[in-house]
Design an enzyme around this catalytic site. Structure first.
Site, PDB file in Angstrom:
ATOM      1  N   TYR A   1      -1.488  -0.475  10.754  1.00  0.00           N
ATOM      2  CA  TYR A   1      -1.536  -0.735   9.314  1.00  0.00           C
ATOM      3  C   TYR A   1      -0.262  -0.238   8.640  1.00  0.00           C
ATOM      4  O   TYR A   1       0.348  -0.951   7.834  1.00  0.00           O
ATOM      5  CB  TYR A   1      -2.769  -0.070   8.717  1.00  0.00           C
ATOM      6  CG  TYR A   1      -3.005  -0.395   7.263  1.00  0.00           C
ATOM      7  CD1 TYR A   1      -3.422  -1.663   6.874  1.00  0.00           C
ATOM      8  CD2 TYR A   1      -2.818   0.572   6.274  1.00  0.00           C
ATOM      9  CE1 TYR A   1      -3.642  -1.975   5.537  1.00  0.00           C
ATOM     10  CE2 TYR A   1      -3.037   0.271   4.941  1.00  0.00           C
ATOM     11  CZ  TYR A   1      -3.450  -0.998   4.574  1.00  0.00           C
ATOM     12  OH  TYR A   1      -3.660  -1.298   3.263  1.00  0.00           O
TER      13      TYR A   1
ATOM     14  N   SER B   1       0.865  -1.174   0.000  1.00  0.00           N
ATOM     15  CA  SER B   1       0.000   0.000   0.000  1.00  0.00           C
ATOM     16  C   SER B   1       0.898   1.219   0.000  1.00  0.00           C
ATOM     17  O   SER B   1       2.065   1.154   0.417  1.00  0.00           O
ATOM     18  CB  SER B   1      -0.894   0.005   1.245  1.00  0.00           C
ATOM     19  OG  SER B   1      -1.511   1.267   1.425  1.00  0.00           O
TER      20      SER B   1
END
Length: 238
Positions: free
Chosen positions: A156, A143
């Site tokens: 995350y 990501s």
């Protein structure tokens, strides 16, 4: 790589970009083994994609389940050419309000799952390299959060930064074995993960954008390695 008759594993294959990856690979003649935890959505993916998609219920956090799944695939197909480590999740919120369980769930899925699947795939790819001169291709879907920190995404971010380090290390380690490793770092995408808003972006990328790029990577010449790809919407606010 010519994807015709190649064997590919896609984790997190039952929805979102994982489902799109599986569909694109199947359309190009690959035999796709899709991993996910939920049987119902896997079956939906299989019905949509067709006979080239083989559903395997597997939690990538479970070491024994991963070992068994890869053994089943190699026993069934006789080879393993592509691994797309796509399974992941995010639980957002202030660091002082995050539970240990939420932290561990993200690290176990986003990082340990990538490790377990890579470790299971590599011996088969090394054997193929010894036999034919090319082992295979591993693509890790991280990501943009693996490159840029964000408030309320501490766990995350940590998991995706870890994936980036793991990817760079294994890329350098495995290239001599004829195994390509690429890290992919998408920005906002319109998926179930982020909702219709694309994670707050009003003009996000689509799953087809990402899947098309993955196919391009896989179809490059065997001696051509793109080690990192960063993707963003051109006009995130439209």
């Amino acid at each position: 790589m010519d994807l015709t008759n190649k064997v590919a594993v896609v984790t997190g294959a039952s929805s979102g970009i994982g489902r799109a990856f599986s569909s694109y690979l199947a359309d190009r003649g690959a035999r796709v083994y899709g991993f996910a935890r939920g049987r119902e959505r896997l079956n939906e993916a299989a019905a949509e994609i067709g006979d080239a998609f083989h559903a395997i219920q597997c939690d990538v956090r479970d070491e024994e389940a991963v070992k068994a799944a890869f053994a089943e695939i190699v026993d069934d197909a006789g080879r393993l050419d592509v691994l797309i480590n796509n399974a992941g999740l995010g639980i957002f919120g202030p660091v002082d309000e995050m539970s240990t369980a939420d932290w561990e769930q993200q690290i176990d899925t986003n990082v340990t799952g990538v490790f377990l699947c890579t470790r299971a795939a590599v011996p088969h790819m090394k054997r193929q390299n010894a036999e034919s001169g090319f082992g295979g291709y591993i693509i890790n879907i991280a990501s943009i959060a693996g490159r840029i920190g964000n408030p309320n995404l501490s766990a995350y971010n940590a998991s995706k930064f870890a994936v980036r380090g793991f990817t760079e290390s294994t890329m350098l380690e495995l290239r001599g074995d004829g195994i390509k490793v690429t890290g992919v770092y998408p920005g906002s995408i319109k998926t179930d993960f982020s909702g219709d808003s694309g994670g707050g972006t009003t003009n996000p990328m689509t799953v087809d954008d990402i899947a098309g790029t993955i196919v391009h990577l896989l179809e490059t010449d065997d001696n051509y390695l793109i080690s990192e790809v960063v993707m963003r919407p051109l006009r995130p606010k439209g």
